[in-house]
Design a protein around this motif. Structure first.
Motif, PDB file in Angstrom:
ATOM      1  N   ASN A 332       0.830  -1.206   0.000  1.00 13.50           N
ATOM      2  CA  ASN A 332       0.000   0.000   0.000  1.00 13.50           C
ATOM      3  C   ASN A 332       0.864   1.255   0.000  1.00 13.50           C
ATOM      4  N   HIS A 333       2.136   1.094  -0.341  1.00 12.99           N
ATOM      5  CA  HIS A 333       3.070   2.222  -0.466  1.00 12.99           C
ATOM      6  C   HIS A 333       3.351   2.911   0.870  1.00 12.99           C
ATOM      7  N   LYS A 334       3.216   2.162   1.971  1.00 15.64           N
ATOM      8  CA  LYS A 334       3.573   2.691   3.284  1.00 15.64           C
ATOM      9  C   LYS A 334       4.981   2.264   3.696  1.00 15.64           C
ATOM     10  N   GLY A 335       5.625   1.462   2.836  1.00 16.47           N
ATOM     11  CA  GLY A 335       6.981   1.018   3.130  1.00 16.47           C
ATOM     12  C   GLY A 335       7.018   0.155   4.373  1.00 16.47           C
ATOM     13  N   VAL A 336       8.016   0.370   5.208  1.00 11.34           N
ATOM     14  CA  VAL A 336       8.158  -0.315   6.492  1.00 11.34           C
ATOM     15  C   VAL A 336       7.878   0.709   7.591  1.00 11.34           C
ATOM     16  N   PRO A 337       6.685   0.685   8.188  1.00 12.01           N
ATOM     17  CA  PRO A 337       6.348   1.690   9.205  1.00 12.01           C
ATOM     18  C   PRO A 337       7.299   1.617  10.391  1.00 12.01           C
ATOM     19  N   CYS A 338       7.914   2.738  10.732  1.00 11.88           N
ATOM     20  CA  CYS A 338       8.890   2.777  11.834  1.00 11.88           C
ATOM     21  C   CYS A 338       8.589   3.852  12.869  1.00 11.88           C
ATOM     22  N   ASP A 339       7.539   4.620  12.660  1.00 14.53           N
ATOM     23  CA  ASP A 339       7.198   5.670  13.622  1.00 14.53           C
ATOM     24  C   ASP A 339       6.117   5.167  14.578  1.00 14.53           C
ATOM     25  N   ILE A 340       6.396   4.017  15.206  1.00 12.89           N
ATOM     26  CA  ILE A 340       5.466   3.383  16.130  1.00 12.89           C
ATOM     27  C   ILE A 340       6.077   3.449  17.531  1.00 12.89           C
ATOM     28  N   THR A 341       5.404   4.089  18.448  1.00 11.28           N
ATOM     29  CA  THR A 341       5.919   4.235  19.807  1.00 11.28           C
ATOM     30  C   THR A 341       5.148   3.335  20.761  1.00 11.28           C
ATOM     31  N   THR A 342       5.858   2.577  21.557  1.00 14.56           N
ATOM     32  CA  THR A 342       5.224   1.704  22.544  1.00 14.56           C
ATOM     33  C   THR A 342       4.474   2.554  23.563  1.00 14.56           C
ATOM     34  N   SER A 343       3.162   2.349  23.651  1.00 13.43           N
ATOM     35  CA  SER A 343       2.340   3.112  24.592  1.00 13.43           C
ATOM     36  C   SER A 343       1.944   2.292  25.809  1.00 13.43           C
ATOM     37  N   ASN A 344       1.960   0.970  25.694  1.00 14.17           N
ATOM     38  CA  ASN A 344       1.597   0.092  26.812  1.00 14.17           C
ATOM     39  C   ASN A 344       2.356  -1.215  26.633  1.00 14.17           C
ATOM     40  N   ASP A 345       3.226  -1.559  27.579  1.00 11.40           N
ATOM     41  CA  ASP A 345       4.075  -2.735  27.386  1.00 11.40           C
ATOM     42  C   ASP A 345       3.551  -3.991  28.073  1.00 11.40           C
ATOM     43  N   ASP A 346       2.339  -3.940  28.571  1.00 11.86           N
ATOM     44  CA  ASP A 346       1.723  -5.135  29.163  1.00 11.86           C
ATOM     45  C   ASP A 346       0.220  -5.009  29.011  1.00 11.86           C
ATOM     46  N   TYR A 347      -0.287  -5.364  27.844  1.00 13.21           N
ATOM     47  CA  TYR A 347      -1.673  -5.101  27.475  1.00 13.21           C
ATOM     48  C   TYR A 347      -2.404  -6.403  27.187  1.00 13.21           C
ATOM     49  N   ARG A 348      -3.507  -6.636  27.890  1.00 19.61           N
ATOM     50  CA  ARG A 348      -4.370  -7.788  27.606  1.00 19.61           C
ATOM     51  C   ARG A 348      -5.512  -7.302  26.727  1.00 19.61           C
ATOM     52  N   TYR A 349      -5.831  -8.062  25.693  1.00 20.32           N
ATOM     53  CA  TYR A 349      -6.922  -7.678  24.810  1.00 20.32           C
ATOM     54  C   TYR A 349      -7.609  -8.919  24.273  1.00 20.32           C
ATOM     55  N   ARG A 350      -8.844  -8.745  23.854  1.00 18.49           N
ATOM     56  CA  ARG A 350      -9.630  -9.855  23.323  1.00 18.49           C
ATOM     57  C   ARG A 350      -9.712  -9.736  21.814  1.00 18.49           C
ATOM     58  N   ILE A 351      -9.510 -10.881  21.152  1.00 12.34           N
ATOM     59  CA  ILE A 351      -9.496 -10.897  19.697  1.00 12.34           C
ATOM     60  C   ILE A 351     -10.485 -11.948  19.202  1.00 12.34           C
ATOM     61  N   GLN A 352     -11.171 -11.646  18.103  1.00  8.41           N
ATOM     62  CA  GLN A 352     -12.112 -12.582  17.524  1.00  8.41           C
ATOM     63  C   GLN A 352     -11.539 -13.172  16.254  1.00  8.41           C
ATOM     64  N   TRP A 353     -11.475 -14.513  16.200  1.00  7.84           N
ATOM     65  CA  TRP A 353     -10.991 -15.182  15.013  1.00  7.84           C
ATOM     66  C   TRP A 353     -12.087 -15.242  13.959  1.00  7.84           C
ATOM     67  N   ALA A 354     -11.693 -15.588  12.736  1.00  6.96           N
ATOM     68  CA  ALA A 354     -12.645 -15.628  11.636  1.00  6.96           C
ATOM     69  C   ALA A 354     -13.741 -16.672  11.844  1.00  6.96           C
ATOM     70  N   ASP A 355     -13.480 -17.681  12.666  1.00  5.36           N
ATOM     71  CA  ASP A 355     -14.495 -18.700  12.931  1.00  5.36           C
ATOM     72  C   ASP A 355     -15.473 -18.273  14.018  1.00  5.36           C
ATOM     73  N   GLY A 356     -15.322 -17.031  14.517  1.00  2.00           N
ATOM     74  CA  GLY A 356     -16.221 -16.493  15.529  1.00  2.00           C
ATOM     75  C   GLY A 356     -15.770 -16.695  16.954  1.00  2.00           C
ATOM     76  N   SER A 357     -14.768 -17.536  17.202  1.00  2.00           N
ATOM     77  CA  SER A 357     -14.307 -17.782  18.570  1.00  2.00           C
ATOM     78  C   SER A 357     -13.545 -16.585  19.118  1.00  2.00           C
ATOM     79  N   LEU A 358     -13.588 -16.428  20.434  1.00  2.00           N
ATOM     80  CA  LEU A 358     -12.931 -15.325  21.115  1.00  2.00           C
ATOM     81  C   LEU A 358     -11.732 -15.832  21.907  1.00  2.00           C
TER      82      LEU A 358
END
Length: 425
Positions: A332-358
């Motif tokens: 998408n012509h964004k190259g290799v994004p390198c301006d990413i700053t760590t904002s939280n180094d211990d983050y729990r999050y919930r993700i949904q897979w394509a089969d609907g499972s969490l």
């Protein structure tokens, strides 16, 4: 649900960074990754040189904080502009001993760069409470779950918990403490998983396009190669995001001569998915080959057709900048994004897979003007060491628009699989 016709997996909203149907103009085909590069963008090299002493200090302190001094260690903040590292600890005497132990283990670090600040709770105590309400792995009964994410507060003063919006007021009414620890409840969102650099010949490396059957029957998933590693016998594996492919699935390169068109067609065979760790959003692709013949620990960077050795690994800490080599961003012509700053180094999050499972995942959150997009899932998150080497930090897992990204940490992933990096060539 489609019948026998295979379709691309196309999901939207805040997502694990997967595929879209859109067709965009793309760079010339990168038929092979070329050769290892010996040059890197001057600005990235200057930044790497500037922050190297800070990163060395952070790694040394974090090593002690995760080990002998877990009773007092709370957090680390790296101020790359100010030029110092803040250690948050619950006891000043123990903090001084932690710093001394870090210096003893790594004599070359500059302890003058360290600032110590008091914290109410250790990371060990905060993590123990988070584990009670947000255990990692598959969610057995999603209908009863109200917590969507959780993380220690940046200064160690308590916990922030992301809650299902419809349950927010009910949860707040229970009070603002968990086993005596202050907690702040905020509305949360489930990260929706869906599941692209071009290399269709061995060995594959971080940043290469991966294609295979999705976790949703009849669909094709497209992800990015991340960490290349080996076991004690030298057998080659490639690590990508767990939400990409089911166990047993064959994984291929992108077929055709025009990469970046997201056709979902299978190219050459890479290997088979043999193991998944959903709590780290990571899975193994087994090449069946050894000593770097199948997968090799490099990453596709710029200029096009070059790669860099990934030969060391570390955790990420707040304030540190990282890059990621997701293939979709590249095309998408964004190259290799390198301006990413760590904002939280211990983050729990919930993700949904394509089969609907969490699934509950533990990782790191980063922010920036552009961090990534769908199709970057599994891509290597790294920092620049110098003109030849990169340091693995993790793999791309999820995001919430282009300005936010989540990744799971390379050290944890490698340890969970019992693997090490394999930069043979």
């Amino acid at each position: 649900m489609p019948g026998t016709r295979t379709k691309l997996l196309a999901l939207t909203t805040a997502s694990a960074l997967g595929a879209l149907l859109a067709v965009v103009a793309t760079p010339a085909a990168e038929a092979n990754d070329g050769q290892r590069a010996t040059t890197t963008d001057a600005a990235l090299l200057a930044h790497a040189k500037k922050v190297a002493p800070l990163n060395a200090v952070a790694n040394a302190l974090g090593e002690q904080g995760r080990g002998t001094f877990a009773d007092t260690y709370s957090d680390l903040h790296v101020d790359e502009e100010g030029g110092f590292v803040t250690l948050f600890a619950t006891d000043s005497t123990r903090a001084a001993k932690l710093v001394a132990a870090a210096k003893h283990a790594h004599p070359t670090i500059d302890t003058a760069l360290i600032r110590v600040q008091n914290a109410a709770y250790s990371r060990k105590v905060l993590d123990r409470e988070i584990d009670k309400i947000f255990p990692l792995g598959a969610v057995k009964d999603a209908s009863k779950e109200v917590y969507y994410g959780a993380a220690p507060k940046a200064d160690g003063s308590g916990i922030t918990v992301e809650v299902k919006p419809s349950a927010l007021q009910r949860v707040k009414a229970r009070g603002n403490r968990l086993d005596g620890i202050p907690v702040t409840y905020v509305p949360g969102k489930i990260k929706t998983a869906a599941s692209w650099r071009w290399n269709d010949s061995r060995p594959q490396i971080g940043g290469d396009v991966l294609v295979g059957n999705a976790r949703k029957s009849g669909y094709v998933a497209q992800c990015t190669g991340g960490i290349a590693a080996e076991n004690s016998h030298g057998r080659d594996y490639l690590i990508t995001a767990a939400h990409c492919f089911p166990n047993g699935a064959g994984v291929y390169g992108e077929g055709g001569s025009t990469p970046g068109h997201w056709t979902g067609s299978h190219g050459k065979y890479f290997g088979k998915v043999t193991s998944t760790k959903d709590g780290w959003d990571a899975q193994l692709i087994d090449s069946g080959l050894y000593n770097g013949k199948g997968f090799n620990s490099d990453e596709a960077d710029t200029p096009t057709g070059k790669w860099y050795a990934v030969n060391n690994v570390a955790y990420s800490y707040k304030g540190q900048r990282v890059c990621q080599d997701g293939a979709r961003s590249f095309y998408n012509h964004k190259g290799v994004p390198c301006d990413i700053t760590t904002s939280n180094d211990d983050y729990r999050y919930r993700i949904q897979w394509a089969d609907g499972s969490l699934h509950n995942v533990r990782g790191v959150q980063g922010k920036g003007s552009y961090c990534g997009t769908e199709g970057d899932s599994g891509g290597l998150v790294f920092v620049v060491n110098d003109s030849r080497r990169r340091q693995a930090r993790g793999i791309v897992s999820a995001g919430n628009g282009p300005g936010e990204i989540e990744w799971t940490e390379a050290t944890d992933i490698l340890h969970s699989f019992g693997l090490k990096l394999n930069p043979h060539q």
